[in-house]
Write a protein that holds these residues in place. Structure first.
Motif, PDB file in Angstrom:
ATOM      1  N   ALA A  34       0.833  -1.205   0.000  1.00 41.28           N
ATOM      2  CA  ALA A  34       0.000   0.000   0.000  1.00 41.28           C
ATOM      3  C   ALA A  34       0.868   1.256   0.000  1.00 41.28           C
ATOM      4  N   GLN A  35       1.988   1.197   0.740  1.00 45.26           N
ATOM      5  CA  GLN A  35       2.911   2.332   0.796  1.00 45.26           C
ATOM      6  C   GLN A  35       3.827   2.373  -0.421  1.00 45.26           C
ATOM      7  N   GLY A  36       4.081   1.198  -0.979  1.00 42.74           N
ATOM      8  CA  GLY A  36       5.040   1.065  -2.075  1.00 42.74           C
ATOM      9  C   GLY A  36       6.290   0.354  -1.593  1.00 42.74           C
ATOM     10  N   PHE A  37       6.718  -0.665  -2.310  1.00 43.30           N
ATOM     11  CA  PHE A  37       7.967  -1.335  -1.990  1.00 43.30           C
ATOM     12  C   PHE A  37       9.140  -0.437  -2.383  1.00 43.30           C
ATOM     13  N   PRO A  38      10.283  -0.575  -1.719  1.00 44.85           N
ATOM     14  CA  PRO A  38      11.423   0.280  -2.067  1.00 44.85           C
ATOM     15  C   PRO A  38      11.965   0.006  -3.462  1.00 44.85           C
ATOM     16  N   ARG A  39      11.668  -1.182  -4.031  1.00 42.99           N
ATOM     17  CA  ARG A  39      12.067  -1.514  -5.397  1.00 42.99           C
ATOM     18  C   ARG A  39      11.176  -2.655  -5.894  1.00 42.99           C
ATOM     19  N   ALA A  40      11.310  -3.001  -7.153  1.00 41.49           N
ATOM     20  CA  ALA A  40      10.425  -3.998  -7.742  1.00 41.49           C
ATOM     21  C   ALA A  40      10.447  -5.293  -6.941  1.00 41.49           C
ATOM     22  N   THR A  41       9.268  -5.749  -6.530  1.00 40.52           N
ATOM     23  CA  THR A  41       9.142  -6.887  -5.617  1.00 40.52           C
ATOM     24  C   THR A  41       7.910  -7.705  -5.956  1.00 40.52           C
ATOM     25  N   ALA A  42       8.090  -9.025  -5.965  1.00 44.16           N
ATOM     26  CA  ALA A  42       6.956  -9.944  -6.086  1.00 44.16           C
ATOM     27  C   ALA A  42       6.818 -10.714  -4.784  1.00 44.16           C
ATOM     28  N   VAL A  43       5.604 -11.152  -4.484  1.00 37.33           N
ATOM     29  CA  VAL A  43       5.335 -11.897  -3.259  1.00 37.33           C
ATOM     30  C   VAL A  43       4.801 -13.276  -3.634  1.00 37.33           C
ATOM     31  N   ILE A  44       5.379 -14.305  -3.010  1.00 39.49           N
ATOM     32  CA  ILE A  44       4.871 -15.660  -3.181  1.00 39.49           C
ATOM     33  C   ILE A  44       3.826 -15.886  -2.094  1.00 39.49           C
ATOM     34  N   ALA A  45       2.606 -16.165  -2.524  1.00 38.91           N
ATOM     35  CA  ALA A  45       1.486 -16.299  -1.579  1.00 38.91           C
ATOM     36  C   ALA A  45       0.305 -16.894  -2.324  1.00 38.91           C
ATOM     37  N   ASN A  46      -0.784 -17.103  -1.603  1.00 38.25           N
ATOM     38  CA  ASN A  46      -2.031 -17.520  -2.221  1.00 38.25           C
ATOM     39  C   ASN A  46      -2.843 -16.275  -2.576  1.00 38.25           C
ATOM     40  N   LEU A  47      -3.280 -16.215  -3.830  1.00 33.26           N
ATOM     41  CA  LEU A  47      -3.977 -15.026  -4.317  1.00 33.26           C
ATOM     42  C   LEU A  47      -5.231 -14.728  -3.503  1.00 33.26           C
ATOM     43  N   GLU A  48      -6.074 -15.733  -3.290  1.00 35.63           N
ATOM     44  CA  GLU A  48      -7.332 -15.507  -2.574  1.00 35.63           C
ATOM     45  C   GLU A  48      -7.079 -15.111  -1.125  1.00 35.63           C
ATOM     46  N   LEU A  49      -6.062 -15.713  -0.492  1.00 31.24           N
ATOM     47  CA  LEU A  49      -5.712 -15.342   0.879  1.00 31.24           C
ATOM     48  C   LEU A  49      -5.358 -13.862   0.952  1.00 31.24           C
ATOM     49  N   MET A  50      -4.538 -13.396   0.011  1.00 31.99           N
ATOM     50  CA  MET A  50      -4.098 -11.998   0.058  1.00 31.99           C
ATOM     51  C   MET A  50      -5.252 -11.043  -0.231  1.00 31.99           C
ATOM     52  N   GLN A  51      -6.147 -11.436  -1.108  1.00 34.36           N
ATOM     53  CA  GLN A  51      -7.323 -10.602  -1.356  1.00 34.36           C
ATOM     54  C   GLN A  51      -8.215 -10.538  -0.118  1.00 34.36           C
ATOM     55  N   GLN A  52      -8.397 -11.686   0.529  1.00 33.58           N
ATOM     56  CA  GLN A  52      -9.204 -11.746   1.753  1.00 33.58           C
ATOM     57  C   GLN A  52      -8.582 -10.899   2.855  1.00 33.58           C
ATOM     58  N   ARG A  53      -7.254 -11.014   3.018  1.00 33.54           N
ATOM     59  CA  ARG A  53      -6.594 -10.275   4.094  1.00 33.54           C
ATOM     60  C   ARG A  53      -6.618  -8.773   3.824  1.00 33.54           C
TER      61      ARG A  53
END
Length: 346
Positions: A34-53
């Motif tokens: 939400a604030q912005g990562f300091p540089r290009a970053t991808a996150v390994i996670a479950n898509l639906e979990l992250m949307q729910q959270r």
């Protein structure tokens, strides 16, 4: 000892494993996005979990699925979270551990290792995991440090935590206290010191590192009156290291070593066991400290905190350590690239 790290390209993106799905790992990834990562970053996670959270947290973050082919052109945009999707075995209830999702946690790590080994990313940053629930799920897991060592097939790695003005590395990591003394050998101390010395040069830019080494016993053994490990093991190991050109001081009493008098001229402290060195480091820098694994074929940093199940989904998680871990990973990649360029032109 040659530097085992493959050439890092700091222009490539970073990748984060989001850790225990019921804890604050997903939270800090979303809050930082939400604030912005300091540089290009991808996150390994479950898509639906992250949307729910994201919905639970009440923050506006666009969670989008990408595949690994898109990593090369990944942009850095505040309010957007790029996800490398991993399926969950069961839906997640925020704050509640579920051993059925232990495999998910390990799959995230395995993907990150693959991306780092293939040099698709510049470094990996790991979120907090819960060792107990992974083991309850039937998967042997001592910790990130040991898992990464075994998966990468390297003989020795070194756990080091760092914050502003202090670096603390460990001879032994996640061992019961009753097993520590037997695990500390002359060979072990020398192997750990060589990795620490080497990576302080190649990844932190210390030209001639000085390493302060603690004793094992109170008052560093008091000449054998409080134990013989210093006399029989630590001192001979340090003498051998001096002959190899590695600058160490010690063994020094751990209760007085962490003073400006010693630290101002040192590049790192080497402690004998986990709770000897890390309480000081975390007291000094908790929330702005980073866990680093030295000796791997790639750069790995991690947050300095746990899963904090009690505040998951509340919005109270602090992103400071994640931000620090991302910056350290990038800085280490830059330093490693610079050192390799210097060696090529020497």
């Amino acid at each position: 000892m040659a530097n085992p790290c493959k050439p890092a390209n700091p222009d490539k993106p970073l990748v984060i494993t989001s850790g225990e799905p019921a804890g604050i790992g997903p939270d800090v990834c979303l809050l930082q996005a939400a604030q912005g990562f300091p540089r290009a970053t991808a996150v390994i996670a479950n898509l639906e979990l992250m949307q729910q959270r994201a919905s639970e947290l009440g923050i506006e973050v666009t969670v989008k699925k990408i595949d690994r082919s898109e990593l090369a052109n990944l942009s850095n945009q505040a309010g957007v979270l790029a996800i490398l999707d991993i399926p969950l075995d069961q839906p997640v209830i925020t704050g509640q551990l579920n051993k059925a999702n232990s495999r998910y946690v390990i799959q995230m790590l395995d993907l990150a290792i693959e991306l780092a080994n293939n040099q698709t990313v510049s470094a990996i940053v790991t979120g907090p995991v819960h060792k107990g629930v992974i083991n309850d799920g039937g998967l042997a897991f001592t910790g990130h440090t040991e898992y990464l060592r075994d998966q990468c097939g390297v003989e020795e790695v070194v756990m080091m935590l760092a914050t502003e003005g202090l670096r603390v590395a460990l001879v032994t990591t996640h061992l019961p206290l009753k097993d520590v003394s037997a695990a500390i050998t002359q060979d072990k101390i020398q192997r750990v010191c060589r990795i620490l010395h080497n990576d302080l040069i190649h990844q932190f830019g210390c030209e001639q590192p000085t390493i302060l080494v603690t004793g094992l016993n109170p008052h560093a053994g008091e000449d054998g009156h409080l134990g013989y490990e210093e006399i029989d093991t630590i001192i001979p190991a340090l003498k051998a290291l001096h002959q190899q050109g590695i600058r160490t001081q010690g063994p020094l009493p751990a209760d007085t070593l962490f003073q400006p008098h010693y630290l101002e001229n040192a590049d790192a402290v080497l402690a004998m066991y986990h709770d000897q060195g890390l309480p000081v480091l975390k007291y000094k820098g908790f929330g702005n400290a980073v866990n680093i694994t030295l000796g791997l074929p790639f750069i790995r940093t991690s947050v300095d905190h746990g899963t904090a199940l009690d505040i998951a989904g509340s919005g109270r998680a602090d992103t400071g350590s994640l931000y620090t871990a991302l910056n350290y990973a990038h800085s280490m990649a830059q330093q490693q690239q610079l050192k390799q360029q210097e060696q090529r032109h020497a």
